[in-house]
Design a protein around this motif. Structure first.
Motif, PDB file in Angstrom:
ATOM      1  N   ASN A   1      -3.912  -1.179  -9.926  1.00  0.00           N
ATOM      2  CA  ASN A   1      -3.485  -1.846  -8.704  1.00  0.00           C
ATOM      3  C   ASN A   1      -4.319  -3.094  -8.447  1.00  0.00           C
ATOM      4  O   ASN A   1      -5.542  -3.034  -8.398  1.00  0.00           O
ATOM      5  CB  ASN A   1      -3.612  -0.891  -7.520  1.00  0.00           C
TER       6      ASN A   1
ATOM      7  N   SER B   1       0.806  -1.222   0.000  1.00  0.00           N
ATOM      8  CA  SER B   1       0.000   0.000   0.000  1.00  0.00           C
ATOM      9  C   SER B   1       0.840   1.272   0.000  1.00  0.00           C
ATOM     10  O   SER B   1       0.506   2.241  -0.682  1.00  0.00           O
ATOM     11  CB  SER B   1      -0.951  -0.011   1.198  1.00  0.00           C
TER      12      SER B   1
ATOM     13  N   PHE C   1      -0.879  -0.693   4.780  1.00  0.00           N
ATOM     14  CA  PHE C   1      -1.930  -1.704   4.682  1.00  0.00           C
ATOM     15  C   PHE C   1      -2.392  -2.165   6.049  1.00  0.00           C
ATOM     16  O   PHE C   1      -3.594  -2.236   6.348  1.00  0.00           O
ATOM     17  CB  PHE C   1      -1.456  -2.916   3.865  1.00  0.00           C
TER      18      PHE C   1
ATOM     19  N   ALA D   1      -2.052  -4.094  -3.697  1.00  0.00           N
ATOM     20  CA  ALA D   1      -2.160  -3.283  -2.484  1.00  0.00           C
ATOM     21  C   ALA D   1      -3.612  -3.249  -2.030  1.00  0.00           C
ATOM     22  O   ALA D   1      -4.537  -3.252  -2.852  1.00  0.00           O
ATOM     23  CB  ALA D   1      -1.646  -1.872  -2.749  1.00  0.00           C
TER      24      ALA D   1
ATOM     25  N   ASP E   1      -9.896  -4.960  -1.077  1.00  0.00           N
ATOM     26  CA  ASP E   1      -9.322  -3.887  -0.266  1.00  0.00           C
ATOM     27  C   ASP E   1      -9.665  -4.148   1.200  1.00  0.00           C
ATOM     28  O   ASP E   1     -10.387  -5.095   1.531  1.00  0.00           O
ATOM     29  CB  ASP E   1      -9.767  -2.491  -0.731  1.00  0.00           C
ATOM     30  N   THR E   2      -9.140  -3.323   2.060  1.00  0.00           N
ATOM     31  CA  THR E   2      -9.297  -3.556   3.495  1.00  0.00           C
ATOM     32  C   THR E   2     -10.762  -3.487   3.918  1.00  0.00           C
ATOM     33  O   THR E   2     -11.192  -4.243   4.798  1.00  0.00           O
ATOM     34  CB  THR E   2      -8.475  -2.537   4.295  1.00  0.00           C
TER      35      THR E   2
ATOM     36  N   LEU F   1      -7.004   4.103  -1.333  1.00  0.00           N
ATOM     37  CA  LEU F   1      -6.677   4.305  -2.749  1.00  0.00           C
ATOM     38  C   LEU F   1      -7.890   4.730  -3.566  1.00  0.00           C
ATOM     39  O   LEU F   1      -7.740   5.350  -4.626  1.00  0.00           O
ATOM     40  CB  LEU F   1      -6.087   3.021  -3.338  1.00  0.00           C
TER      41      LEU F   1
ATOM     42  N   SER G   1      -5.075  -1.093   0.674  1.00  0.00           N
ATOM     43  CA  SER G   1      -5.638   0.032   1.415  1.00  0.00           C
ATOM     44  C   SER G   1      -6.841   0.621   0.688  1.00  0.00           C
ATOM     45  O   SER G   1      -6.768   1.010  -0.480  1.00  0.00           O
ATOM     46  CB  SER G   1      -4.590   1.123   1.621  1.00  0.00           C
TER      47      SER G   1
ATOM     48  N   HIS H   1      -8.399   0.522  -8.753  1.00  0.00           N
ATOM     49  CA  HIS H   1      -8.108  -0.455  -7.707  1.00  0.00           C
ATOM     50  C   HIS H   1      -8.942  -1.701  -7.975  1.00  0.00           C
ATOM     51  O   HIS H   1     -10.164  -1.696  -7.819  1.00  0.00           O
ATOM     52  CB  HIS H   1      -8.439   0.132  -6.333  1.00  0.00           C
TER      53      HIS H   1
ATOM     54  N   GLN I   1      -4.498   0.423   7.926  1.00  0.00           N
ATOM     55  CA  GLN I   1      -5.835   0.559   7.362  1.00  0.00           C
ATOM     56  C   GLN I   1      -6.698  -0.661   7.696  1.00  0.00           C
ATOM     57  O   GLN I   1      -7.871  -0.532   8.042  1.00  0.00           O
ATOM     58  CB  GLN I   1      -5.746   0.730   5.848  1.00  0.00           C
TER      59      GLN I   1
END
Length: 412
Positions: free
Chosen positions: A129, A110, A181, A132, A152-153, A137, A134, A148, A184
């Motif tokens: 991406n 991230s 990362f 990563a 994601d998180t 983004l 996070s 993205h 988050q």
């Protein structure tokens, strides 16, 4: 296999070729190739979850689309970021300034993804991406030059946190990788655990990269008397920490381990004897449906010892959608403006064998379903890499943070 209208794209073979040498004026007028840079961990703790298999998946996307038959040559470069933002940024800048790279993908870190997002916006190139995680983004740090893909998180915390609390795991302790990362992921999981009625007893952050002994962190987690230890890490770190937790007898004390994120590659490294019963979320699994199995059949000869996880599949699908936009626009306009390519990708529906149909939202978030899997016991597995049984599906419209809540400046 993805099908496109004949007027837009002719089917073809592999496109990983140098520009065709043409005689006389035709050669002089040959367009510069589209260049994709796979920026990944090729030598560190995330090599198996990223690295060589992500590179193979990017190349598979080029091969499947076959743009060379339309006169668009595509070259794929690889670079090892070593999990160091300064190394990654220097390499990416050289790629863009000297090597004519148009799009950078994978970027499974991230902190590095944030740095690359700033660079591609400055240089008007593209970041696709897929590695990563996070959610920032596509939130407060969204960019008109970045998309993205995959997970994601927010998605992982939403899927795993709520489900675990509902199943009785209502007190948590986090062991967190100390970089963007991990931070988050910890914030997002805290939100979903508490909103579901659970509580967070505490957390420990370990230095990343370079930590191999997790004993002290596991002792602190056990001392908290939490019912669930959330492992907010990935790759080799996750594998090492779970193995050490088993040695400490964490499961025998009734404590559950929640790996966020975890990948099928991690389960392969752990073995089913150690990993059985774990709950995790991925957006792709090779045995999910006929299309995922078809993709796996194509890629397996190139990744025989490391079958693709969701991150690798995301690299494939992101490259495929990018190249569809390039084909739609033409190579010249695509090379002229990365922002224009991203706008075109947002306007086009997505469709690929890994994730099916989907869309890219205004904030750059690719939207698709997420899945909850339980790791099989050894006796349930039918063969190599048969590790998951499906426990639940989160619909695409519920899997990711609502567009209105991210704080992306591009969203009106």
């Amino acid at each position: 296999m993805i099908q496109m209208p004949r007027r837009r794209l002719l089917a073809g073979g592999a496109a990983l070729l140098a520009p065709t040498l043409l005689p006389g004026p035709a050669r002089a007028q040959a367009a510069a190739p589209i260049r994709i840079g796979v920026l990944a961990d090729f030598s560190g703790p995330y090599r198996d979850t990223s690295g060589p298999t992500a590179l193979a998946c990017a190349r598979q996307a080029v091969e499947d689309l076959g743009l060379s038959n339309r006169g668009i040559q595509v070259e794929v470069l690889q670079g090892d970021h070593q999990n160091k933002p300064d190394v990654a940024l220097a390499l990416a800048r050289r790629w863009i300034d000297q090597d004519g790279v148009d799009m950078i993908t994978e970027v499974n870190n991230s902190a590095i993804a944030f740095a690359i997002a700033g660079l591609v916006q400055e240089k008007d190139r593209v970041q696709m991406n897929s590695g990563a995680l996070s959610a920032a983004l596509t939130g407060e740090r969204c960019s008109p030059n970045t998309i993205h893909w995959t997970a994601d998180t927010w998605m992982l915390a939403n899927a795993v946190g709520k489900a675990t609390v509902r199943n009785g795991g209502d007190s948590w302790y986090f062991i967190t990788a100390d970089y963007a990362f991990g931070h988050q992921m910890e914030r997002d999981l805290t939100r979903f655990v508490t909103s579901a009625g659970g509580k967070v007893a505490g957390s420990s952050r370990f230095p990343f990269p370079g930590t191999t002994d997790f004993a002290s962190f596991l002792v602190q987690a056990q001392s908290s008397r939490a019912k669930v230890i959330g492992l907010l890490m990935a790759g080799t770190d996750m594998v090492n920490c779970i193995k050490q937790a088993r040695e400490f007898g964490v499961a025998r004390r009734g404590v559950k381990l929640a790996g966020t994120p975890m990948f099928v590659t991690d389960i392969h490294a752990l073995g089913l004897e150690t990993a059985q019963g774990l709950l995790l979320s991925e957006a792709y699994y090779w045995d999910l449906n006929d299309r995922t199995r078809a993709f796996n059949q194509r890629i397996r000869p190139k990744t025989a010892s490391n079958w693709p996880n969701q991150e690798h599949a995301g690299t494939y699908a992101a490259c495929l959608h990018y190249l569809k936009a390039v084909a739609d626009m033409g190579a010249g306009p695509a090379k002229a403006s990365g922002r224009a390519v991203v706008a075109r990708m947002k306007a086009m529906p997505t469709d690929d064998d890994c994730f099916g149909a989907g869309v890219v939202r205004a904030d750059g978030r690719k939207v698709h379903p997420a899945y909850l899997f339980e790791v099989k016991a050894p006796g349930e597995s039918r063969g190599p890499w048969d590790y998951y049984k499906l426990s639940g599906t989160v619909a695409a419209e519920e899997a990711f943070r609502p567009l209105s809540e991210g704080g992306c400046p591009m969203v009106g």
